[in-house]
Design an enzyme around this catalytic site. Structure first.
Site, PDB file in Angstrom:
ATOM      1  N   HIS A   1      -3.593  48.860 -24.818  1.00 53.51           N
ATOM      2  CA  HIS A   1      -2.623  48.295 -23.870  1.00 53.51           C
ATOM      3  C   HIS A   1      -1.326  49.108 -23.926  1.00 53.51           C
ATOM      4  CE1 HIS A   1      -4.826  44.744 -22.647  1.00 53.51           C
ATOM      5  NE2 HIS A   1      -4.934  44.273 -23.864  1.00 53.51           N
TER       6      HIS A   1
ATOM      7  N   GLU B   1      -6.921  45.384 -19.387  1.00 56.83           N
ATOM      8  CA  GLU B   1      -7.910  45.083 -20.423  1.00 56.83           C
ATOM      9  C   GLU B   1      -8.914  46.226 -20.571  1.00 56.83           C
ATOM     10  OE1 GLU B   1      -7.202  42.745 -22.318  1.00 56.83           O
ATOM     11  OE2 GLU B   1      -9.009  42.292 -23.460  1.00 56.83           O
TER      12      GLU B   1
ATOM     13  N   HIS C   1      -7.075  47.823 -30.066  1.00 51.83           N
ATOM     14  CA  HIS C   1      -7.035  47.067 -28.812  1.00 51.83           C
ATOM     15  C   HIS C   1      -5.611  47.070 -28.231  1.00 51.83           C
ATOM     16  CE1 HIS C   1      -8.418  43.692 -26.142  1.00 51.83           C
ATOM     17  NE2 HIS C   1      -7.114  43.495 -26.103  1.00 51.83           N
ATOM     18  N   GLU C   2      -4.664  46.655 -29.043  1.00 54.79           N
ATOM     19  CA  GLU C   2      -3.291  46.545 -28.534  1.00 54.79           C
ATOM     20  C   GLU C   2      -2.691  47.921 -28.262  1.00 54.79           C
ATOM     21  OE1 GLU C   2      -2.526  43.732 -27.499  1.00 54.79           O
ATOM     22  OE2 GLU C   2      -4.010  42.548 -28.592  1.00 54.79           O
TER      23      GLU C   2
END
Ligand code: ZN
Length: 416
Positions: free
Chosen positions: A187, A213, A183-184
Site C-alpha cells: 500500500h 489492495e 502487505h502494508e
C-alpha cells in the site's frame, strides 16, 4: 480528470442530506462499541438492532445517491468507482466453484506439510530490524515514511512525503509481522509512487480500494510467499533468528503456503481467503436488496460457510460477528479485497509477459523490475483513468479470475 472527479464528489456530497450524514456518523460510533461488546460476549442478539439500523441507513444512502440497476451499485461505487454489482456477481460466480475446489484440494495436500516448521522464539526488536531491511529492499522509502506497531496493521498517507505503515508482532512467529509489513508496504509503495505534482488533487490520489489492495497482495502473497523470495531472504532471516538456519527456502515457502481453512477471515490462507469474501458479498447484496433480513444473517452465514469451506461455525464470534465493517456501516467494501487479489495476479502475469527480464530478476530475488513495472502502469497513473480503464490499459484485458486461478493452481496444486 480532476474536474470530472471533483464534480462527481460534489454531486455525491450534495445528494446526501446533512441529517442523514449526521445519523450515519452517530450510528457508526455507537454500533462499533456495541459490536465490540457483542463479539466479546458472543451475543448476536445484542448487535442485531445495530446491524438492522446500519442496513437501513445504507439503503437510504443508496436511494439518495441514486442507481440504475441495484441499490448496492451506489454503495459499491463509493469504493470501486464504475464497477457494478452485476459485474462483480458475474466475476464471483465464475470464481466460486473453482476456488472451492482448489481450496479443498490444497487443504488435502497441505496435510503433508508439517505444522510448526517455523516454530521458535522471535525477539520483537530483531523482527523489526529484519522487516525494515526487507521493506527497504523492495523499495519503501524511509526518508518518506516509517513503520510503527498497532493491534491492527494499516497504511496511512499523511502527505506525499510521509507514508506510515504499522504491523503487529508475535514472539513465536516472525512471519505475521513480516507479511503484515509486506502487505502494508505494498500500500505504501503505491502511495509513495502517486504523481507528486498532482498531490492534493483527485488525480494525485489512489484510484480505488481494489487497485490499492492489488498492490498490497502483490507484495504479501506473490512476492513474500514465493520460493524465490526466500532463496534470497532466508540467509538474512537466519542471521537474525539462528534456528532458521536448519531450514531451506522451500521449507519456508511451504510453511507460508499451507492451506488450512478456518473460521476467521483475517487469519485465512491465500487459497481460502476469497471464499470468506464471496460469502460476505453475497449476504450484503441480499441485505441491501431486502431479500435477506438482518435477523437471518447468522443462519445464512453458517449454512453458506459449510457449503463453501466445509466447516461448521461454532458461534457468532467465529462467524458473522468477526468483522468490524458492518458495524462501521462499510457495506460495499468487502468485494474490493477479492478484486484486489484478482488484479494482483493479473498484474504479475502481465508484467512477466511484458518484461522478459522480470522472470530472471524474480528468480534471483530481485523485485526491482516488478516495482518499476507497477510504478509506471499503476502508481504514476494516479486517478487519471477510471479503475476499469486503468486495469485494461495496464494488463490488456478487463479484470478476470483467470490469472488468479492459474496462480493458485500452480502454487497450491502444482508439482513443486
Ligand atoms: Zn490492505
Amino acid at each position: 480528470a480532476n474536474v470530472v472527479l471533483w464534480r462527481e464528489e460534489y454531486d455525491r456530497a450534495v445528494k446526501l442530506p446533512a441529517e442523514h450524514v449526521a445519523e450515519e456518523a452517530a450510528t457508526g460510533s455507537m454500533a462499533r462499541a456495541a459490536w465490540a461488546e457483542a463479539r466479546r460476549n458472543n451475543d448476536f442478539a445484542a448487535f442485531l438492532p445495530w446491524l438492522g439500523k446500519q442496513v437501513d441507513l445504507r439503503r437510504r444512502r443508496a436511494d439518495f445517491l441514486g442507481y440504475a440497476d441495484h441499490p448496492y451499485d451506489a454503495l459499491l461505487a463509493e469504493y470501486e468507482r464504475g464497477t457494478t454489482t452485476r459485474e462483480v456477481v458475474a466475476l464471483f460466480d465464475r470464481l466460486r466453484p473453482e476456488l472451492a475446489a482448489i481450496t479443498a484440494a490444497a487443504a488435502e495436500r497441505s496435510r503433508s506439510v508439517p505444522a510448526g516448521l517455523l516454530a521458535g522464539e522471535y525477539p520483537v526488536d530483531r523482527q523489526a530490524a529484519f522487516n525494515r531491511e526487507v521493506a527497504e529492499a523492495i523499495g519503501f522509502d524511509f526518508e518518506a515514511g516509517r513503520i510503527d506497531t498497532t493491534t491492527h496493521p494499516f497504511c496511512s498517507r499523511i502527505s506525499p512525503g510521509d507514508v506510515r505503515l504499522t504491523t503487529r508482532y508475535r514472539r513465536d512467529d516472525f512471519t505475521e509481522s513480516l507479511l503484515g509489513v509486506l502487505h502494508e508496504a505494498g500500500h505504501g509503495l503505491y502511495e509513495q509512487g502517486l504523481p507528486e505534482a498532482e498531490a492534493g488533487r483527485p488525480v494525485g490520489s489512489a484510484v480505488s480500494l481494489g487497485v490499492h489492495e492489488s498492490q498490497s497482495r502483490l507484495w504479501e502473497n506473490h512476492v513474500g510467499r514465493s520460493r524465490a523470495f526466500w532463496e534470497k531472504w532466508l540467509p538474512r532471516a537466519a542471521s537474525y533468528f539462528p534456528h532458521l538456519a536448519r531450514l531451506g527456502p522451500a521449507d519456508v515457502a511451504a510453511a507460508l503456503t499451507r492451506c488450512e481453512p478456518g473460521f476467521i477471515r483475517v487469519g485465512a490462507d491465500e487459497a481460502s481467503y476469497d471464499l470468506h469474501i464471496l460469502l460476505r458479498f453475497g449476504l450484503e447484496v441480499e441485505l441491501v436488496a431486502g431479500t435477506l433480513a438482518p435477523r437471518d444473517v447468522p443462519d445464512a452465514w453458517n449454512e453458506r460457510f459449510r457449503d463453501l469451506l466445509g466447516l461448521t461455525v461454532p458461534d457468532p464470534a467465529h462467524g458473522c460477528l468477526q468483522d468490524i465493517h458492518w458495524a462501521m456501516g462499510s457495506i460495499g467494501y468487502f468485494a474490493t479485497y477479492t478484486l484486489g487479489n484478482l488484479l494482483a495476479a493479473q498484474l504479475v502475469q502481465a508484467a512477466r509477459q511484458g518484461d522478459p527480464s522480470l522472470d530472471r530478476a524474480w528468480a534471483a530475488g530481485d523485485f526491482g523490475p516488478l516495482l518499476a513495472w507497477v510504478r509506471q502502469r499503476i502508481h504514476r497513473r494516479g486517478s487519471l483513468l477510471a479503475p476499469k480503464d486503468l486495469v485494461e490499459e495496464a494488463t490488456g484485458s478487463p479484470l478476470r479470475p483467470d490469472a488468479f486461478l492459474i496462480h493458485l493452481r500452480n502454487r497450491y496444486l502444482g508439482g513443486n
